[in-house]
Design a protein around this motif. Structure first.
Motif, PDB file in Angstrom:
ATOM      1  N   LEU A 211      40.259  17.839  21.920  1.00  0.00           N
ATOM      2  CA  LEU A 211      41.361  17.481  22.808  1.00  0.00           C
ATOM      3  C   LEU A 211      41.924  18.770  23.376  1.00  0.00           C
ATOM      4  O   LEU A 211      42.375  19.643  22.633  1.00  0.00           O
ATOM      5  CB  LEU A 211      42.442  16.724  22.041  1.00  0.00           C
ATOM      6  N   ALA A 212      41.858  18.902  24.714  1.00  0.00           N
ATOM      7  CA  ALA A 212      42.369  20.091  25.397  1.00  0.00           C
ATOM      8  C   ALA A 212      43.636  19.717  26.141  1.00  0.00           C
ATOM      9  O   ALA A 212      43.618  18.817  26.989  1.00  0.00           O
ATOM     10  CB  ALA A 212      41.325  20.643  26.361  1.00  0.00           C
ATOM     11  N   ARG A 213      44.736  20.405  25.829  1.00  0.00           N
ATOM     12  CA  ARG A 213      46.011  20.117  26.485  1.00  0.00           C
ATOM     13  C   ARG A 213      46.598  21.392  27.091  1.00  0.00           C
ATOM     14  O   ARG A 213      46.508  22.465  26.492  1.00  0.00           O
ATOM     15  CB  ARG A 213      47.020  19.542  25.484  1.00  0.00           C
ATOM     16  N   ILE A 214      47.203  21.265  28.249  1.00  0.00           N
ATOM     17  CA  ILE A 214      47.891  22.396  28.864  1.00  0.00           C
ATOM     18  C   ILE A 214      49.175  22.652  28.092  1.00  0.00           C
ATOM     19  O   ILE A 214      50.031  21.763  27.970  1.00  0.00           O
ATOM     20  CB  ILE A 214      48.192  22.125  30.344  1.00  0.00           C
ATOM     21  N   VAL A 215      49.311  23.856  27.553  1.00  0.00           N
ATOM     22  CA  VAL A 215      50.485  24.184  26.752  1.00  0.00           C
ATOM     23  C   VAL A 215      51.314  25.298  27.381  1.00  0.00           C
ATOM     24  O   VAL A 215      52.402  25.600  26.900  1.00  0.00           O
ATOM     25  CB  VAL A 215      50.088  24.562  25.306  1.00  0.00           C
TER      26      VAL A 215
ATOM     27  N   LEU B  90      52.450  20.479  31.890  1.00  0.00           N
ATOM     28  CA  LEU B  90      52.501  20.589  30.431  1.00  0.00           C
ATOM     29  C   LEU B  90      52.127  19.258  29.782  1.00  0.00           C
ATOM     30  O   LEU B  90      52.636  18.196  30.152  1.00  0.00           O
ATOM     31  CB  LEU B  90      53.904  20.991  29.967  1.00  0.00           C
ATOM     32  N   GLY B  91      51.232  19.328  28.809  1.00  0.00           N
ATOM     33  CA  GLY B  91      50.831  18.137  28.061  1.00  0.00           C
ATOM     34  C   GLY B  91      49.671  17.382  28.664  1.00  0.00           C
ATOM     35  O   GLY B  91      49.109  16.494  28.009  1.00  0.00           O
ATOM     36  N   ALA B  92      49.273  17.698  29.905  1.00  0.00           N
ATOM     37  CA  ALA B  92      48.101  17.032  30.491  1.00  0.00           C
ATOM     38  C   ALA B  92      46.884  17.317  29.618  1.00  0.00           C
ATOM     39  O   ALA B  92      46.723  18.423  29.097  1.00  0.00           O
ATOM     40  CB  ALA B  92      47.864  17.526  31.917  1.00  0.00           C
TER      41      ALA B  92
END
Length: 386
Positions: free
Chosen positions: A127-131, A138-140
């Motif tokens: 799972l790759a999330r924009i942090v 954010l959170g995408a």
């Protein structure tokens, strides 16, 4: 958040929203590594941990605010040591952690729900999330599978492809960590930082020799999260009744079993091989093959005299000094162990030390890091987003 996937998957099945706080970066002597998570549901139930207790209360409140609409759905917060308030909202250990708090509605975040389902079911997934990046991103998240395919979007097809490629590389290595891509998917432009959480099947511990020491090592391996196999050519000793904590007990000549598992692709760079038979007719052909495989750890039990004689036989079989340098023998760390349980602790400790590059020396008086991550040091994200 994949470290608590089983319970979160159950929450998703109930259709209930929840808020999850995930460690996305660390510095200093932080107690938990990136990917560690704490989650709160609508009833206030809490699972997981982000700090081992130091900042859990403050993180819990942020999760409650995200759930109740009193705060943003996604927020990045930094927690560090504070002389004035160390035990309230700071890390008394002196470390720094960045925590992404995000409200998750399973119906609106299907890729996250599917990632939790895959992780809970033991599948290989990331799972790759924009942090770190623009607030609206954010959170995408993207769900990336073992073949590099992906589900979800980060808002731009080029960005999605670049993120999926980076996440797949970490997944192939079985690693969780942060990566950077350009906002347009290239290596240029405004950078976006992604946390990639990898979930792979448990690493394997192959224990050869159905002896009392093996029974204790099986229990230690299971405790550490390994999938444990006991193999011995003697059916009277290799029984499920003698090794109830093993995932499987195999009656087979050890070297033939190892060859078959390697040929079937069921061994990888996380696999640990422990040879406890203390019998040359089993040990030598087995070690000859094991030391040629790209596994993480190969150890063999025996006295120093046995070890020297074994090395001579292995050289005669064609192994080089470079091959033999991979062999941990006599097996285990010097703990003064005597009982099977103490010996198992010694072996397990050496496997862990080898995995993370630990020295095995006492931490008292040492100047080495307490926590280590295989393959890469902890990364900093810079100032948290507003």
């Amino acid at each position: 958040m994949l470290d608590i996937a089983e319970e979160l998957h159950r929450w998703c099945g109930l259709g209930r929203p929840f808020a999850v706080a995930t460690v996305v970066a660390t510095g200093g002597s932080a107690p938990r590594q990136p990917g560690a998570a704490l989650a709160v549901d609508g009833d206030g139930a809490v699972i997981g941990s982000v700090s081992g207790g130091c900042v859990e209360g403050a993180v819990y409140e942020l999760c409650q605010e995200a759930l109740n609409g009193q705060g943003p759905d996604v927020v990045l917060e930094r927690f560090g040591y504070s002389d004035e308030d160390a035990f309230a909202v700071g890390l008394s250990c002196g470390g720094v952690i960045d925590v992404l708090v995000q409200r998750i509605d399973p119906a609106r975040r299907p890729e996250t729900a599917h990632a939790l389902a895959a992780a809970a079911g033991g599948a290989t997934a990331a799972l790759a999330r924009i942090v770190r990046g623009p607030a609206e991103l954010l959170g995408a998240a993207l769900l990336v599978d073992a073949d590099g395919g992906f589900e979800g979007t980060l808002g731009d097809p080029r960005r999605d492809r670049a993120a999926a490629a980076q996440a797949h590389a970490l997944l192939a290595a079985g690693r969780t960590g942060t990566v950077e891509i350009g906002a347009d998917g290239s290596r240029c432009g405004v950078p976006l930082t992604l946390l990639v959480e990898s979930r792979t099947p448990p690493p394997r511990l192959l224990v050869f020799g159905a002896v009392d020491f093996a029974a204790a090592l099986v229990r230690a391996g299971a405790f550490l999260g390994y999938r444990v196999t006991v193999c011995d050519a003697r059916p009277v000793f290799a029984t499920a009744g003698r090794f109830p904590d093993a995932d499987e007990v195999v009656v087979q000549w050890p070297h033939r079993y190892l060859e078959a598992e390697a040929a079937a692709g069921r061994l990888d760079a996380r696999t640990a091989v422990c040879v406890l038979t203390h019998d040359a007719k089993f040990d030598v052909p087995l070690l000859e093959r094991a030391l040629r495989l790209p596994v993480a750890y190969v150890g063999a039990m025996g006295s120093r005299r046995t070890h020297l004689a074994r090395l001579d036989r292995l050289r005669e079989s064609g192994l080089t000094d470079l091959d033999l340098a991979r062999l941990h023998s006599p097996i285990g760390l010097d703990l003064g162990a005597r009982t099977p349980e103490e010996t198992a602790l010694s072996i397990a400790a050496e496997i862990v030390a080898h995995r993370y590059g630990g020295t095995g020396a006492p931490l008292t008086g040492a100047h080495t890091p307490i926590h280590r991550t295989p393959g890469a040091p902890a990364r900093h994200l810079g100032p948290p987003a507003a």
